[in-house]
Design a protein around this motif. Sequence first.
Motif, short mmCIF file in Angstrom:
data_model
loop_
_atom_site.label_atom_id
_atom_site.label_comp_id
_atom_site.label_asym_id
_atom_site.label_seq_id
_atom_site.Cartn_x
_atom_site.Cartn_y
_atom_site.Cartn_z
N UNK A 147 0.81 -1.21 0.00
CA UNK A 147 0.00 0.00 0.00
C UNK A 147 0.84 1.25 0.00
N UNK A 148 1.93 1.23 0.75
CA UNK A 148 2.82 2.41 0.80
C UNK A 148 3.50 2.63 -0.54
N UNK A 149 3.90 1.55 -1.21
CA UNK A 149 4.52 1.69 -2.52
C UNK A 149 3.52 2.23 -3.54
N UNK A 150 2.28 1.76 -3.48
CA UNK A 150 1.25 2.28 -4.38
C UNK A 150 0.98 3.75 -4.10
N UNK A 151 0.94 4.11 -2.83
CA UNK A 151 0.75 5.52 -2.46
C UNK A 151 1.90 6.36 -2.98
N UNK A 152 3.11 5.87 -2.83
CA UNK A 152 4.28 6.60 -3.31
C UNK A 152 4.19 6.87 -4.80
N UNK A 153 3.87 5.84 -5.58
CA UNK A 153 3.81 6.01 -7.03
C UNK A 153 2.68 6.94 -7.44
N UNK A 154 1.52 6.78 -6.82
CA UNK A 154 0.38 7.63 -7.18
C UNK A 154 0.66 9.09 -6.82
N UNK A 155 1.17 9.33 -5.62
CA UNK A 155 1.42 10.69 -5.20
C UNK A 155 2.55 11.33 -5.99
N UNK A 156 3.56 10.55 -6.33
CA UNK A 156 4.67 11.09 -7.12
C UNK A 156 4.17 11.53 -8.49
N UNK A 157 3.34 10.72 -9.15
CA UNK A 157 2.82 11.09 -10.46
C UNK A 157 1.96 12.34 -10.37
N UNK A 158 1.20 12.45 -9.28
CA UNK A 158 0.27 13.56 -9.12
C UNK A 158 1.00 14.87 -8.83
N UNK A 159 2.13 14.79 -8.13
CA UNK A 159 2.73 16.01 -7.58
C UNK A 159 4.14 16.29 -8.09
N UNK A 160 4.46 15.82 -9.28
CA UNK A 160 5.75 16.16 -9.86
C UNK A 160 5.63 17.46 -10.64
N UNK A 161 6.32 18.49 -10.17
CA UNK A 161 6.25 19.79 -10.81
C UNK A 161 7.53 20.17 -11.56
N UNK A 162 8.62 19.49 -11.26
CA UNK A 162 9.89 19.79 -11.93
C UNK A 162 10.49 18.50 -12.46
N UNK A 163 10.64 18.42 -13.77
CA UNK A 163 11.27 17.28 -14.43
C UNK A 163 12.44 17.79 -15.27
N UNK A 164 13.17 16.92 -15.96
CA UNK A 164 14.30 17.41 -16.77
C UNK A 164 13.92 18.46 -17.81
N UNK A 165 12.70 18.39 -18.35
CA UNK A 165 12.27 19.42 -19.31
C UNK A 165 12.20 20.78 -18.63
N UNK A 166 11.65 20.82 -17.43
CA UNK A 166 11.57 22.08 -16.69
C UNK A 166 12.98 22.59 -16.39
N UNK A 167 13.87 21.70 -15.99
CA UNK A 167 15.25 22.10 -15.69
C UNK A 167 15.91 22.75 -16.91
N UNK A 168 15.72 22.17 -18.09
CA UNK A 168 16.32 22.73 -19.31
C UNK A 168 15.78 24.13 -19.59
N UNK A 169 14.47 24.28 -19.46
CA UNK A 169 13.86 25.58 -19.76
C UNK A 169 14.26 26.62 -18.72
N UNK A 170 14.30 26.25 -17.45
CA UNK A 170 14.73 27.20 -16.42
C UNK A 170 16.19 27.60 -16.63
N UNK A 171 17.02 26.66 -17.08
CA UNK A 171 18.42 27.01 -17.36
C UNK A 171 18.51 28.06 -18.45
N UNK A 172 17.65 27.93 -19.47
CA UNK A 172 17.64 28.93 -20.54
C UNK A 172 17.16 30.28 -20.03
N UNK A 173 16.21 30.28 -19.14
CA UNK A 173 15.72 31.52 -18.55
C UNK A 173 16.82 32.20 -17.74
#
Length: 499
Positions: free
Chosen positions: A350-376
């Motif tokens: 149950x904890x692993x399922x919670x981890x995966x579900x919450x991670x998918x729901x609340x990821x706001x910064x990924x490598x794409x965001x990092x690249x764009x912020x670096x350009x900014x």
Amino acid sequence: MQTHGLKNPALNLGRLPSFFLIAAAALIFIRLALVLIDPNHLGVDGGAYLVGRNHVLNIGETNSAFTRLPLGPGWLLVPFTALFGDNAGYKVWSALFSVVPALPAAYLLAGRYVSKGWAAGAAFIAVGGWLSTEMFVTGALPLIGFGFTMLAMWGVAGIADPRSKGRRKYGITIALALPLLALTNHTAAGISAIILPVWTIALYSRYRFRKSDLIFPVIAGIGLATFAWPWYPQVQVGSDIYRYPGPILFLRETVMDIGYYVAAAAFVTSFYAWKRKWHAMAITIAFLGFWAPFYSFDETIVNLTYRGRFLCSMLMPIVWVAELRDRLADKPIAMQKGVLGMVAAAIAIGSLMTFNAQRDYSTFVNPDVEKVLAAVELHPAEGSIITSNFGEGTWYQGLTGKSVYYTFAHEPPRAFTQSDQDVRCIFNWVAGCDVEAAIQRLDAAHVVINRHWPADWGQIYKAPADGRDRLALWLPLDQAAWLEPIAVSNEVKAWSIRR
């Protein structure tokens, strides 16, 4: 107050301290492995925590709604990001502080009621369980605060119990736990300001302990906690930054809300605790369960009701393991081990399922965001960043050190009425608005948008199609004469603002 019950051969842990430390290290290692293999930044609140880190180090400029406490996480986070960088450093911090101090505190508190082996089990269910795992992903700071809360509860219980020995350690614990709590987390401190008196009165009503044994540690603890007072008026009920237009208290019109289930579990758990004459535990769990389903348009209040359910979930296992212990006491060892194994598997899965579900729901910064912020950050224009929601906003503030303005899901609090209008104007969502004045008021230099959000899960106040149509949301930005694209990576895009 101590109720050891029958000894179980299946739980005869002769080397409990070593086992406990190894198991705690394993929990930390598992959580660390889970987050380090993921290139994305962790959770919702990590950006706000980085803003707090920046504040204590006086790095960059931010326009945070409120100033976080010195240990919230502030200085607690500094060594980790200094050693490992913002992404890995925050993850290492989260894995460690989602376990410490909550795990030893839960163990000590459970040990007032059950034997050491069962107390260890209760502690690991409390800290490794489903809701605690959710908090590990979203932001571990309240778990630290709840650890100090449970330490204070343990201290009061030790003073109350006439069989306790070495009372000085309980008083010292209270005197230290209260200021550490006050300096760490506003929400946990607010919950504790209600729960600890309830806990203390319930214990006193049964044990009639000598009040002077508690008064001096409490006075010392509150006295030290007053050093945190300057950080609290900003988040009071009804504040300009936290009071949204809407009901002060309400229940969601859906039976799927987790608050209802926490409340139901709390009342059942309280019933069994009361039967055991664990009156203080029963009353405290029932109190937390009662307010668990409530929400509010005042963020200070909703933080108490929403986060209270997590503390409730950390206290209930103490009662559950006692019930399980009694029901297994006269069963064959093979059955004991089988039942305990199934319980452990259910919690782990149950904890692993919670981890995966919450991670998918609340990821706001990924490598794409990092690249764009670096350009900014490399772009010559100076000024604030404009984005589409609070979660992204705090992350962009924390990572870049720039001020960030954003839209809101609902009509915003008074402090953000003008900035919200200005952001929607710059987004080209408002016909005929004064774009130049909006840009000047916000000192706006860039717009950064992850076009994946929020159409899949939320809404934006007064946005085209209420924020649920990606084309209606983001096409106006591409059509705005004052926005010039400077970087794009998959669904993440940045524009510079022509002034």
